[in-house]
Design a protein around this motif. Sequence first.
Motif, mmCIF file in Angstrom:
data_model
loop_
_atom_site.group_PDB
_atom_site.id
_atom_site.type_symbol
_atom_site.label_atom_id
_atom_site.label_comp_id
_atom_site.label_asym_id
_atom_site.label_seq_id
_atom_site.Cartn_x
_atom_site.Cartn_y
_atom_site.Cartn_z
ATOM 1 N N GLY A 132 3.613 13.481 -12.738
ATOM 2 C CA GLY A 132 3.740 14.931 -12.729
ATOM 3 C C GLY A 132 4.920 15.374 -13.582
ATOM 4 O O GLY A 132 5.741 14.563 -14.023
ATOM 5 N N GLY A 133 4.998 16.666 -13.802
ATOM 6 C CA GLY A 133 6.101 17.232 -14.579
ATOM 7 C C GLY A 133 6.724 18.388 -13.840
ATOM 8 O O GLY A 133 6.585 18.531 -12.622
ATOM 9 N N GLN A 134 7.414 19.221 -14.575
ATOM 10 C CA GLN A 134 8.073 20.366 -13.967
ATOM 11 C C GLN A 134 7.045 21.439 -13.614
ATOM 12 O O GLN A 134 5.950 21.483 -14.172
ATOM 13 N N ALA A 135 7.421 22.291 -12.667
ATOM 14 C CA ALA A 135 6.513 23.323 -12.180
ATOM 15 C C ALA A 135 6.081 24.262 -13.308
ATOM 16 O O ALA A 135 6.729 24.363 -14.352
ATOM 17 N N GLN A 194 13.071 9.937 -21.693
ATOM 18 C CA GLN A 194 11.718 10.378 -21.993
ATOM 19 C C GLN A 194 10.682 9.553 -21.237
ATOM 20 O O GLN A 194 10.970 8.467 -20.728
ATOM 21 N N ARG A 195 9.482 10.098 -21.161
ATOM 22 C CA ARG A 195 8.444 9.529 -20.299
ATOM 23 C C ARG A 195 8.209 8.037 -20.552
ATOM 24 O O ARG A 195 8.170 7.240 -19.614
ATOM 25 N N ASP A 196 8.037 7.646 -21.801
ATOM 26 C CA ASP A 196 7.732 6.240 -22.087
ATOM 27 C C ASP A 196 8.863 5.320 -21.646
ATOM 28 O O ASP A 196 8.616 4.244 -21.084
ATOM 29 N N GLU A 251 12.923 19.541 -26.092
ATOM 30 C CA GLU A 251 14.043 19.603 -25.156
ATOM 31 C C GLU A 251 13.721 20.419 -23.912
ATOM 32 O O GLU A 251 14.427 20.311 -22.898
ATOM 33 N N THR A 252 12.675 21.246 -23.961
ATOM 34 C CA THR A 252 12.307 22.045 -22.785
ATOM 35 C C THR A 252 11.514 21.242 -21.761
ATOM 36 O O THR A 252 11.254 21.731 -20.666
ATOM 37 N N GLU A 253 11.129 20.015 -22.113
ATOM 38 C CA GLU A 253 10.434 19.146 -21.164
ATOM 39 C C GLU A 253 11.434 18.122 -20.639
ATOM 40 O O GLU A 253 11.983 17.330 -21.408
ATOM 41 N N TYR A 254 11.673 18.129 -19.360
ATOM 42 C CA TYR A 254 12.710 17.242 -18.823
ATOM 43 C C TYR A 254 12.270 16.488 -17.576
ATOM 44 O O TYR A 254 12.666 15.344 -17.363
ATOM 45 N N LEU A 255 11.448 17.055 -16.710
ATOM 46 C CA LEU A 255 11.168 16.439 -15.416
ATOM 47 C C LEU A 255 9.951 15.524 -15.483
ATOM 48 O O LEU A 255 8.889 15.905 -15.993
ATOM 49 N N LYS A 256 10.139 14.316 -14.961
ATOM 50 C CA LYS A 256 9.036 13.367 -14.773
ATOM 51 C C LYS A 256 9.014 12.974 -13.305
ATOM 52 O O LYS A 256 10.059 12.706 -12.716
ATOM 53 N N CYS A 257 7.820 12.980 -12.722
ATOM 54 C CA CYS A 257 7.650 12.538 -11.334
ATOM 55 C C CYS A 257 6.505 11.516 -11.316
ATOM 56 O O CYS A 257 5.336 11.901 -11.354
ATOM 57 N N ALA A 258 6.872 10.249 -11.294
ATOM 58 C CA ALA A 258 5.870 9.182 -11.304
ATOM 59 C C ALA A 258 5.521 8.801 -9.872
ATOM 60 O O ALA A 258 6.403 8.596 -9.032
ATOM 61 N N ILE A 259 4.226 8.709 -9.599
ATOM 62 C CA ILE A 259 3.749 8.289 -8.289
ATOM 63 C C ILE A 259 3.129 6.900 -8.449
ATOM 64 O O ILE A 259 2.169 6.713 -9.192
ATOM 65 N N LEU A 260 3.731 5.924 -7.760
ATOM 66 C CA LEU A 260 3.298 4.533 -7.862
ATOM 67 C C LEU A 260 2.911 4.024 -6.482
ATOM 68 O O LEU A 260 3.426 4.486 -5.463
ATOM 69 N N GLN A 261 2.007 3.052 -6.468
ATOM 70 C CA GLN A 261 1.595 2.445 -5.207
ATOM 71 C C GLN A 261 1.807 0.947 -5.281
ATOM 72 O O GLN A 261 1.422 0.282 -6.251
ATOM 73 N N ALA A 262 2.413 0.403 -4.222
ATOM 74 C CA ALA A 262 2.596 -1.053 -4.111
ATOM 75 C C ALA A 262 1.286 -1.681 -3.643
ATOM 76 O O ALA A 262 0.658 -1.198 -2.714
ATOM 77 N N GLY A 279 0.796 -1.222 0.000
ATOM 78 C CA GLY A 279 0.000 0.000 0.000
ATOM 79 C C GLY A 279 0.826 1.267 0.000
ATOM 80 O O GLY A 279 0.288 2.379 -0.088
ATOM 81 N N GLY A 280 2.164 1.112 0.095
ATOM 82 C CA GLY A 280 3.038 2.274 0.152
ATOM 83 C C GLY A 280 3.221 2.954 -1.195
ATOM 84 O O GLY A 280 2.943 2.380 -2.252
ATOM 85 N N PHE A 281 3.720 4.189 -1.150
ATOM 86 C CA PHE A 281 3.883 5.007 -2.352
ATOM 87 C C PHE A 281 5.353 5.230 -2.671
ATOM 88 O O PHE A 281 6.174 5.455 -1.780
ATOM 89 N N LEU A 282 5.665 5.180 -3.963
ATOM 90 C CA LEU A 282 6.976 5.567 -4.467
ATOM 91 C C LEU A 282 6.811 6.803 -5.333
ATOM 92 O O LEU A 282 6.074 6.788 -6.314
ATOM 93 N N PHE A 283 7.486 7.887 -4.951
ATOM 94 C CA PHE A 283 7.576 9.095 -5.752
ATOM 95 C C PHE A 283 8.948 9.054 -6.421
ATOM 96 O O PHE A 283 9.962 9.252 -5.749
ATOM 97 N N THR A 284 9.009 8.774 -7.704
ATOM 98 C CA THR A 284 10.297 8.592 -8.362
ATOM 99 C C THR A 284 10.425 9.540 -9.547
ATOM 100 O O THR A 284 9.496 9.683 -10.345
ATOM 101 N N CYS A 285 11.587 10.170 -9.649
ATOM 102 C CA CYS A 285 11.757 11.264 -10.604
ATOM 103 C C CYS A 285 12.937 11.025 -11.540
ATOM 104 O O CYS A 285 13.902 10.337 -11.193
ATOM 105 N N SER A 286 12.847 11.636 -12.704
ATOM 106 C CA SER A 286 13.972 11.752 -13.624
ATOM 107 C C SER A 286 13.987 13.179 -14.154
ATOM 108 O O SER A 286 12.960 13.685 -14.612
#
Length: 390
Positions: free
Chosen positions: A364-367, A339-341, A378-389, A326-333
């Motif tokens: 999520g993405g950049q602010a 790229q996202r895929d 190239e101006t899109e760089y940040l990915k923040c994936a929120i996953l749940q176990a 049930g825990g969450f992983l917030f993982t970013c690149s």
Amino acid sequence: MDVFLSAGRERRVRTGHPWVFSNEIARVDGQAAPGDAVAVHTAKGEFLGVGHFNPQSLISIRLLSTRREDIDSADFFRERISRALAYRRTLYGDLDGLRLVYGESDFLPGLVVDRYGPVLSLQFLSLGMDKRRSLIVGALQELLQPQAIVARNDVGVRDLEGLPQQIEVLRGEVPEEVVVRENGLSFAVDILGGQKTGHFLDQKENHMALRERVAGGRVLDLFCYSGAWAVHAAHFGAREVLGIDISPGALDLARGNAARNALAQLCSFRQGDVFEVLRDLAARGERFDTIVLDPPAFVKSKKRLTEAVRGYLTINRRAIELLEPGGFLFTCSCSHHMQRDLFLDTLRQAALKARRTLRLIEVGGQALDHPVLLACPETEYLKCAILQAV
């Protein structure tokens, strides 16, 4: 000076992308020195725009306008920067921690301007912008009256432009302490020695995603830097937060920021290599309700992508193994090349190797003060994936 492209090489520029590469140029008419403004034309002579020229760089021209206008005037920079400021004010009002100019997305390619309270932190990432620093600094001084303006030009991309890496105070004096607000919390910023321009401004909205997901839980913040994720987690009700970073200076900032927000009793910080710390936590049978993975860019060039994917795969697998059900992983690149895929596929592989089932809650993405120019991926760089176990 006029630059003419090879036949058929204008297609990307016509879509709105502001870069011209060196292998797309057929000829240069006139004596164009590195950093000069040039007019760009198709092979048949059709005008495409004006930009900064640097024959030493793979990106030989960065276009600033598709109109015939003077891009070497104080009025030009004042107008462009004013437009960028107006956009941010519609989003955040007078927030004191903001990216005010984001390069290509604000039609000022090669320029970054961040605001930290009374201080502006700049990056001149191209030769063209570096040669016009007096015009840029003058416009910023007129529009914002900052106490100090700093150039954080200690970035590798300047090597590609034939520019030195250095940190300079361009105007004024940097205060002994600079503190900015984010989501109602306070964070000290290391203007001259911190990562990027002093603080990570691009996770503002992603930090808010911790709310209602961490209450009562145990949180692990990996690559915690100055503690923004950790402090937000504690503020949103985590019962315990452990932050890990390899930099003693970053950990000092993180401890200070936890104390500044009266959350020191909930937050502890430890120095260590994240890969080694993850192995140690697993060996001791530690488990967490939420884990944040916000590493530096593992991949800074396309040729290093395969190596970077292996790094993301390893670190995410080890983090997933530490998640409570049930825990969450917030993982970013934070790399454009990841790229996202590809990032999501890497996370699928990490879950498979960890023998855990995860579901993707959101990405999520950049602010919003780091807008993406649609024609310039190239101006899109940040990915923040929120996953749940599960």
